[in-house]
Design a protein around this motif. Sequence first.
Motif, PDB file in Angstrom:
ATOM      1  N   VAL A  29      -3.297 -10.405  -2.094  1.00 19.69           N
ATOM      2  CA  VAL A  29      -3.859  -9.591  -1.009  1.00 19.69           C
ATOM      3  C   VAL A  29      -5.211  -9.019  -1.426  1.00 19.69           C
ATOM      4  O   VAL A  29      -6.164  -9.026  -0.641  1.00 19.69           O
ATOM      5  N   GLN A  30      -5.301  -8.543  -2.648  1.00 19.07           N
ATOM      6  CA  GLN A  30      -6.581  -7.997  -3.114  1.00 19.07           C
ATOM      7  C   GLN A  30      -7.664  -9.080  -3.129  1.00 19.07           C
ATOM      8  O   GLN A  30      -8.813  -8.820  -2.773  1.00 19.07           O
ATOM      9  N   ARG A  31      -7.296 -10.272  -3.519  1.00 19.57           N
ATOM     10  CA  ARG A  31      -8.263 -11.372  -3.529  1.00 19.57           C
ATOM     11  C   ARG A  31      -8.708 -11.710  -2.096  1.00 19.57           C
ATOM     12  O   ARG A  31      -9.899 -11.909  -1.838  1.00 19.57           O
ATOM     13  N   VAL A  32      -7.745 -11.744  -1.175  1.00 17.66           N
ATOM     14  CA  VAL A  32      -8.084 -12.029   0.220  1.00 17.66           C
ATOM     15  C   VAL A  32      -9.003 -10.949   0.786  1.00 17.66           C
ATOM     16  O   VAL A  32      -9.987 -11.253   1.468  1.00 17.66           O
ATOM     17  N   VAL A  33      -8.700  -9.704   0.489  1.00 20.06           N
ATOM     18  CA  VAL A  33      -9.525  -8.603   0.985  1.00 20.06           C
ATOM     19  C   VAL A  33     -10.943  -8.715   0.434  1.00 20.06           C
ATOM     20  O   VAL A  33     -11.925  -8.563   1.175  1.00 20.06           O
ATOM     21  N   ARG A  34     -11.065  -8.991  -0.833  1.00 18.92           N
ATOM     22  CA  ARG A  34     -12.412  -9.115  -1.421  1.00 18.92           C
ATOM     23  C   ARG A  34     -13.193 -10.278  -0.812  1.00 18.92           C
ATOM     24  O   ARG A  34     -14.401 -10.165  -0.574  1.00 18.92           O
ATOM     25  N   ASN A  39     -19.220  -8.957   7.839  1.00 20.50           N
ATOM     26  CA  ASN A  39     -20.249  -7.921   7.737  1.00 20.50           C
ATOM     27  C   ASN A  39     -19.621  -6.560   8.043  1.00 20.50           C
ATOM     28  O   ASN A  39     -19.916  -5.931   9.041  1.00 20.50           O
ATOM     29  N   PHE A  40     -18.742  -6.116   7.128  1.00 18.19           N
ATOM     30  CA  PHE A  40     -18.102  -4.822   7.284  1.00 18.19           C
ATOM     31  C   PHE A  40     -19.112  -3.717   7.013  1.00 18.19           C
ATOM     32  O   PHE A  40     -20.037  -3.884   6.217  1.00 18.19           O
ATOM     33  N   THR A  41     -18.878  -2.575   7.660  1.00 16.95           N
ATOM     34  CA  THR A  41     -19.707  -1.414   7.370  1.00 16.95           C
ATOM     35  C   THR A  41     -19.297  -0.857   6.010  1.00 16.95           C
ATOM     36  O   THR A  41     -18.230  -1.185   5.482  1.00 16.95           O
ATOM     37  N   GLN A  42     -20.119  -0.009   5.461  1.00 15.86           N
ATOM     38  CA  GLN A  42     -19.803   0.582   4.158  1.00 15.86           C
ATOM     39  C   GLN A  42     -18.520   1.404   4.242  1.00 15.86           C
ATOM     40  O   GLN A  42     -17.722   1.407   3.310  1.00 15.86           O
ATOM     41  N   ASN A  43     -18.313   2.078   5.338  1.00 19.47           N
ATOM     42  CA  ASN A  43     -17.092   2.870   5.532  1.00 19.47           C
ATOM     43  C   ASN A  43     -15.854   1.962   5.533  1.00 19.47           C
ATOM     44  O   ASN A  43     -14.846   2.279   4.915  1.00 19.47           O
ATOM     45  N   GLU A  44     -15.947   0.829   6.221  1.00 21.91           N
ATOM     46  CA  GLU A  44     -14.823  -0.119   6.251  1.00 21.91           C
ATOM     47  C   GLU A  44     -14.558  -0.692   4.865  1.00 21.91           C
ATOM     48  O   GLU A  44     -13.401  -0.828   4.449  1.00 21.91           O
ATOM     49  N   ILE A  45     -15.622  -1.001   4.143  1.00 17.10           N
ATOM     50  CA  ILE A  45     -15.466  -1.517   2.782  1.00 17.10           C
ATOM     51  C   ILE A  45     -14.789  -0.473   1.904  1.00 17.10           C
ATOM     52  O   ILE A  45     -13.872  -0.795   1.129  1.00 17.10           O
ATOM     53  N   ASN A  46     -15.209   0.784   2.028  1.00 18.71           N
ATOM     54  CA  ASN A  46     -14.598   1.856   1.235  1.00 18.71           C
ATOM     55  C   ASN A  46     -13.113   1.999   1.546  1.00 18.71           C
ATOM     56  O   ASN A  46     -12.295   2.162   0.637  1.00 18.71           O
ATOM     57  N   VAL A  47     -12.749   1.930   2.826  1.00 16.82           N
ATOM     58  CA  VAL A  47     -11.339   2.046   3.215  1.00 16.82           C
ATOM     59  C   VAL A  47     -10.527   0.902   2.608  1.00 16.82           C
ATOM     60  O   VAL A  47      -9.437   1.109   2.047  1.00 16.82           O
ATOM     61  N   LEU A  48     -11.053  -0.313   2.698  1.00 11.48           N
ATOM     62  CA  LEU A  48     -10.328  -1.472   2.165  1.00 11.48           C
ATOM     63  C   LEU A  48     -10.210  -1.410   0.636  1.00 11.48           C
ATOM     64  O   LEU A  48      -9.153  -1.711   0.082  1.00 11.48           O
ATOM     65  N   MET A  49     -11.277  -1.019  -0.022  1.00  9.23           N
ATOM     66  CA  MET A  49     -11.229  -0.934  -1.487  1.00  9.23           C
ATOM     67  C   MET A  49     -10.293   0.187  -1.942  1.00  9.23           C
ATOM     68  O   MET A  49      -9.578   0.043  -2.941  1.00  9.23           O
ATOM     69  N   ASN A  50     -10.274   1.308  -1.215  1.00  2.24           N
ATOM     70  CA  ASN A  50      -9.321   2.376  -1.540  1.00  2.24           C
ATOM     71  C   ASN A  50      -7.891   1.892  -1.339  1.00  2.24           C
ATOM     72  O   ASN A  50      -6.996   2.253  -2.111  1.00  2.24           O
ATOM     73  N   GLY A  51      -7.671   1.073  -0.316  1.00  2.00           N
ATOM     74  CA  GLY A  51      -6.349   0.490  -0.099  1.00  2.00           C
ATOM     75  C   GLY A  51      -5.937  -0.400  -1.258  1.00  2.00           C
ATOM     76  O   GLY A  51      -4.782  -0.371  -1.692  1.00  2.00           O
ATOM     77  N   GLN A  63       1.161  -3.286   4.770  1.00  2.00           N
ATOM     78  CA  GLN A  63       2.462  -3.956   4.724  1.00  2.00           C
ATOM     79  C   GLN A  63       3.006  -3.988   3.292  1.00  2.00           C
ATOM     80  O   GLN A  63       4.142  -3.590   3.048  1.00  2.00           O
ATOM     81  N   ILE A  64       2.204  -4.439   2.364  1.00  2.00           N
ATOM     82  CA  ILE A  64       2.689  -4.538   0.985  1.00  2.00           C
ATOM     83  C   ILE A  64       2.861  -3.156   0.363  1.00  2.00           C
ATOM     84  O   ILE A  64       3.761  -2.934  -0.442  1.00  2.00           O
ATOM     85  N   GLN A  65       2.029  -2.211   0.773  1.00  2.00           N
ATOM     86  CA  GLN A  65       2.171  -0.837   0.281  1.00  2.00           C
ATOM     87  C   GLN A  65       3.508  -0.255   0.736  1.00  2.00           C
ATOM     88  O   GLN A  65       4.206   0.394  -0.053  1.00  2.00           O
ATOM     89  N   SER A  66       3.883  -0.489   1.978  1.00  2.00           N
ATOM     90  CA  SER A  66       5.175  -0.003   2.480  1.00  2.00           C
ATOM     91  C   SER A  66       6.336  -0.637   1.722  1.00  2.00           C
ATOM     92  O   SER A  66       7.306   0.041   1.368  1.00  2.00           O
ATOM     93  N   GLU A  67       6.239  -1.921   1.472  1.00  2.00           N
ATOM     94  CA  GLU A  67       7.301  -2.614   0.744  1.00  2.00           C
ATOM     95  C   GLU A  67       7.412  -2.098  -0.690  1.00  2.00           C
ATOM     96  O   GLU A  67       8.517  -1.950  -1.225  1.00  2.00           O
ATOM     97  N   ASP A  73      -2.701  -0.800  -6.545  1.00  2.00           N
ATOM     98  CA  ASP A  73      -2.601  -0.758  -8.006  1.00  2.00           C
ATOM     99  C   ASP A  73      -1.803   0.456  -8.468  1.00  2.00           C
ATOM    100  O   ASP A  73      -0.968   0.352  -9.378  1.00  2.00           O
ATOM    101  N   ARG A  74      -2.047   1.604  -7.842  1.00  2.00           N
ATOM    102  CA  ARG A  74      -1.296   2.813  -8.202  1.00  2.00           C
ATOM    103  C   ARG A  74       0.181   2.677  -7.849  1.00  2.00           C
ATOM    104  O   ARG A  74       1.047   3.138  -8.600  1.00  2.00           O
ATOM    105  N   CYS A  75       0.481   2.038  -6.729  1.00  2.00           N
ATOM    106  CA  CYS A  75       1.882   1.811  -6.347  1.00  2.00           C
ATOM    107  C   CYS A  75       2.579   0.912  -7.365  1.00  2.00           C
ATOM    108  O   CYS A  75       3.735   1.164  -7.737  1.00  2.00           O
TER     109      CYS A  75
END
Length: 170
Positions: free
Chosen positions: A117-122, A129-141, A60-64, A146-148
């Motif tokens: 949002v980053q604080r909430v995600v962390r 108990n997210f899987t490592q793949n889910e954690i990677n997706v969220l951290m990449n998001g 949502q915030i990325q789109s905005e 930050d890049r946006c």
Amino acid sequence: MKKLILLFILTLFGMSRVVAQDNNPSQTTDLKAYVDSLSTKLNTLQHDYDYLYCRHEINQIQSELKYLLNDVNIKSNAILINCYHGRYDSDLYSIYRSGYNSQVDLYDSFKENVELVQRVVRLRILSSNFTQNEINVLMNGCETLDRCLSALQSALDYCELVIGMYRDLK
């Protein structure tokens, strides 16, 4: 015959009590298994909700941010076209400056929202108990956010430069 019927009824009654007594521990075990099953399903639903909530907030915030970035770039290009035509208008300059200031205020607001949002995600990553793949997706998001923000800051700097060029046409 009456004795036989009475004996048959007493036998059925006795057997039903034995069956009823045997079902009680079985029912308790079945109920415990059912509660455990529901608890597992609830944990799975909570996990899925936490993950989807984080993904939604990031997207949502990325789109905005991308929308605002495109808006800044379009306005910068419009100002640059006016610079090339060499026409200066003080009222138009005021509008450009006012629009730029509004966009900077939006940037500051988005920056705070991204940090939130980053604080909430962390926190969700730590508490779920997210899987490592889910954690990677969220951290990449989070890194994409930050890049946006960085791209938006660059676009705002460019817009300010173009507004300065327009002002220098006087």
